[in-house]
Design a protein around this motif. Structure first.
Motif, PDB file in Angstrom:
ATOM      1  N   MET A  56       0.931  -1.052  -0.412  1.00  0.00           N
ATOM      2  CA  MET A  56      -0.608  -0.187   0.229  1.00  0.00           C
ATOM      3  C   MET A  56       0.792   1.233   0.111  1.00  0.00           C
ATOM      4  O   MET A  56       1.612   1.525   1.022  1.00  0.00           O
ATOM      5  CB  MET A  56      -0.955  -0.001   1.252  1.00  0.00           C
ATOM      6  N   THR A  57       0.609   1.854  -1.313  1.00  0.00           N
ATOM      7  CA  THR A  57       1.572   2.657  -1.025  1.00  0.00           C
ATOM      8  C   THR A  57       1.282   4.790  -0.171  1.00  0.00           C
ATOM      9  O   THR A  57       0.056   4.119   0.557  1.00  0.00           O
ATOM     10  CB  THR A  57       1.565   4.261  -2.902  1.00  0.00           C
ATOM     11  N   LEU A  58       2.127   4.822  -0.026  1.00  0.00           N
ATOM     12  CA  LEU A  58       1.694   6.623   1.110  1.00  0.00           C
ATOM     13  C   LEU A  58       0.234   7.343   0.596  1.00  0.00           C
ATOM     14  O   LEU A  58      -0.189   7.883   1.154  1.00  0.00           O
ATOM     15  CB  LEU A  58       2.750   7.646   0.772  1.00  0.00           C
ATOM     16  N   ASP A  59       0.234   7.260  -1.407  1.00  0.00           N
ATOM     17  CA  ASP A  59      -0.701   8.161  -1.128  1.00  0.00           C
ATOM     18  C   ASP A  59      -2.152   7.213  -1.087  1.00  0.00           C
ATOM     19  O   ASP A  59      -3.612   7.983  -1.080  1.00  0.00           O
ATOM     20  CB  ASP A  59      -1.373   7.907  -2.834  1.00  0.00           C
ATOM     21  N   ILE A  60      -1.714   6.418  -1.416  1.00  0.00           N
ATOM     22  CA  ILE A  60      -3.402   5.998  -1.052  1.00  0.00           C
ATOM     23  C   ILE A  60      -4.104   4.761   0.754  1.00  0.00           C
ATOM     24  O   ILE A  60      -5.095   5.849   1.113  1.00  0.00           O
ATOM     25  CB  ILE A  60      -3.413   3.667  -0.816  1.00  0.00           C
TER      26      ILE A  60
ATOM     27  N   THR B 130       0.592  21.306  -0.364  1.00  0.00           N
ATOM     28  CA  THR B 130      -0.152  20.393  -0.574  1.00  0.00           C
ATOM     29  C   THR B 130       0.290  19.589  -1.446  1.00  0.00           C
ATOM     30  O   THR B 130      -0.561  17.766  -1.392  1.00  0.00           O
ATOM     31  CB  THR B 130      -1.210  21.294  -1.592  1.00  0.00           C
ATOM     32  N   ASP B 131       1.073  19.686  -2.641  1.00  0.00           N
ATOM     33  CA  ASP B 131       1.880  17.932  -3.255  1.00  0.00           C
ATOM     34  C   ASP B 131       2.575  17.084  -2.662  1.00  0.00           C
ATOM     35  O   ASP B 131       3.347  16.941  -3.327  1.00  0.00           O
ATOM     36  CB  ASP B 131       2.236  18.454  -4.855  1.00  0.00           C
ATOM     37  N   LEU B 132       2.973  17.541  -1.437  1.00  0.00           N
ATOM     38  CA  LEU B 132       3.679  17.115  -0.826  1.00  0.00           C
ATOM     39  C   LEU B 132       3.256  15.718  -0.601  1.00  0.00           C
ATOM     40  O   LEU B 132       1.907  15.384  -0.234  1.00  0.00           O
ATOM     41  CB  LEU B 132       4.302  17.854   0.893  1.00  0.00           C
ATOM     42  N   PRO B 133       3.793  14.828  -1.263  1.00  0.00           N
ATOM     43  CA  PRO B 133       3.425  13.386  -1.274  1.00  0.00           C
ATOM     44  C   PRO B 133       3.716  12.404   0.199  1.00  0.00           C
ATOM     45  O   PRO B 133       4.289  12.796   1.175  1.00  0.00           O
ATOM     46  CB  PRO B 133       5.378  12.442  -1.699  1.00  0.00           C
ATOM     47  N   GLY B 134       2.468  11.873   0.560  1.00  0.00           N
ATOM     48  CA  GLY B 134       1.980  10.898   1.500  1.00  0.00           C
ATOM     49  C   GLY B 134       1.025  12.069   2.710  1.00  0.00           C
ATOM     50  O   GLY B 134       0.208  11.508   3.697  1.00  0.00           O
ATOM     51  N   VAL B 135       1.218  13.584   3.146  1.00  0.00           N
ATOM     52  CA  VAL B 135       0.747  14.385   3.842  1.00  0.00           C
ATOM     53  C   VAL B 135       0.038  15.281   3.332  1.00  0.00           C
ATOM     54  O   VAL B 135      -0.648  15.934   3.952  1.00  0.00           O
ATOM     55  CB  VAL B 135       1.840  14.132   5.174  1.00  0.00           C
ATOM     56  N   GLY B 136       1.071  15.813   2.062  1.00  0.00           N
ATOM     57  CA  GLY B 136       0.035  16.943   1.772  1.00  0.00           C
ATOM     58  C   GLY B 136      -1.238  17.196   1.409  1.00  0.00           C
ATOM     59  O   GLY B 136      -1.816  18.493   2.276  1.00  0.00           O
ATOM     60  N   LYS B 137      -2.076  16.300   1.334  1.00  0.00           N
ATOM     61  CA  LYS B 137      -3.722  16.542   0.499  1.00  0.00           C
ATOM     62  C   LYS B 137      -4.518  16.436   1.787  1.00  0.00           C
ATOM     63  O   LYS B 137      -5.396  17.270   2.366  1.00  0.00           O
ATOM     64  CB  LYS B 137      -4.231  15.680  -0.615  1.00  0.00           C
TER      65      LYS B 137
END
Length: 308
Positions: free
Chosen positions: A1-5, A129-136
């Motif tokens: 499971m990726t950070l984005d998921i 906002t575009d930071l991977p994993g925590v941005g959104k």
């Protein structure tokens, strides 16, 4: 499971928890003052209808949110007049307000059933906002989410680090003694009820303006009752209300994913999972407090007996 998921799942949990945090933190203040408001569900559904109607007429999400809060404030003012001003039974008055809110929401929202609008805009900060994993998750939510988090912190600070917060808690513990000391018991309780109603209406407005941006009768789906249960589950502490709301949000997301995975279980049973999780948490909390005694404001033990 990726950070984005993981981020997407956590954002969904946060979205599901937000209306419960808003309604729950308002009810916590009400109960801390010694009043039990069982009309939260009615205030939420009326706030959802009023907020959506105002937003559609003005094409403004901000005005819609204010309209939802005003709707909840209106019903809570009526509740406050009945219970604080006229000493009516709090349980009967709260249940009556729930029925009234459901009826008024149907009237106000009759012209908007099934109508959709753009959801509340989300925060967009270039580079964050575009930071991977925590941005959104941290910098890409709508204003309702940040307001809910701010309210939790503000209420926590108010109740435990200000003189007025101490006064409110003292009134909830013993209104007779605080009245004898010259404190304005009815004024504090009435203002607390107004605050709780506005928060409930705002939580309802979030449902129709951001979470599912359309109006549908009964769209609160019992969240007002869950908010009431969360306040007890949280032992009347703001940070625990937020944690309980996130637990319910997690259970909601779990049942949605379980239905999508096709586990072969009835959809109705899976839909009941969040509510069953709340009941289980309340049972465990009750068992854990048997030896320590109740942490509820003392005045709540007398709500079933009309004030004299």
């Amino acid at each position: 499971m990726t950070l984005d998921i993981v981020q997407m799942v956590l954002a969904t949990v946060l979205a599901a928890a937000t209306p419960l945090i808003l309604a729950g933190i308002g009810e916590l203040v009400v109960e801390r003052s010694g009043v039990l408001n069982l009309g939260v569900e009615g205030m939420m559904i009326f706030g959802a209808a009023a907020g959506f109607a105002v937003a559609m007429q003005t094409d403004s999400t901000l005005l819609g949110a204010l309209g939802g809060a005003a709707g909840g404030l209106l019903l809570s003012a009526l509740f406050g007049i009945l219970t604080v001003g006229l000493a009516a039974n709090q349980v009967a008055s709260g249940l009556s307000l729930t029925i009234l809110g459901l009826g008024l929401s149907g009237l106000v929202g009759a012209s908007y059933v099934g109508v959709k609008r753009d959801p509340a805009p989300h925060l967009q900060i270039p580079g964050l906002t575009d930071l991977p994993g925590v941005g959104k998750l941290l910098f890409g939510q709508d204003a309702f989410v940040y307001l809910a988090a701010g309210l939790v912190a503000a209420v926590w600070w108010f109740l435990w680090h200000t003189r007025k917060g101490l006064t409110l808690r003292a009134i909830g513990d013993d209104h007779v003694a605080t009245h004898a000391l010259g404190l304005h018991v009815r004024k504090v309780r009435f203002l607390s009820v107004l605050f709780g109603g506005a928060c409930a209406g705002l939580g309802g407005a979030y449902l129709s303006l951001a979470y599912t941006p359309f109006w549908s009768p009964g769209m609160t789906a019992g969240r007002g009752w869950i908010a009431l249960a969360l306040v007890v589950f949280a032992s009347w502490k703001p940070l625990r209300v937020a944690a309980g709301a996130l637990l319910f949000g997690g259970a909601t997301v779990l049942q949605l994913h379980a239905q999508a995975a096709g586990l072969g279980l009835p959809g109705q049973l899976l839909s009941a999972v969040p509510y069953l999780a709340t009941i289980l948490a309340l049972v465990l909390l009750s068992l854990g407090q048997r030896q320590g005694g109740s942490l509820a404001p003392a005045a709540l033990g007398r709500v079933f007996t009309p004030s004299r």
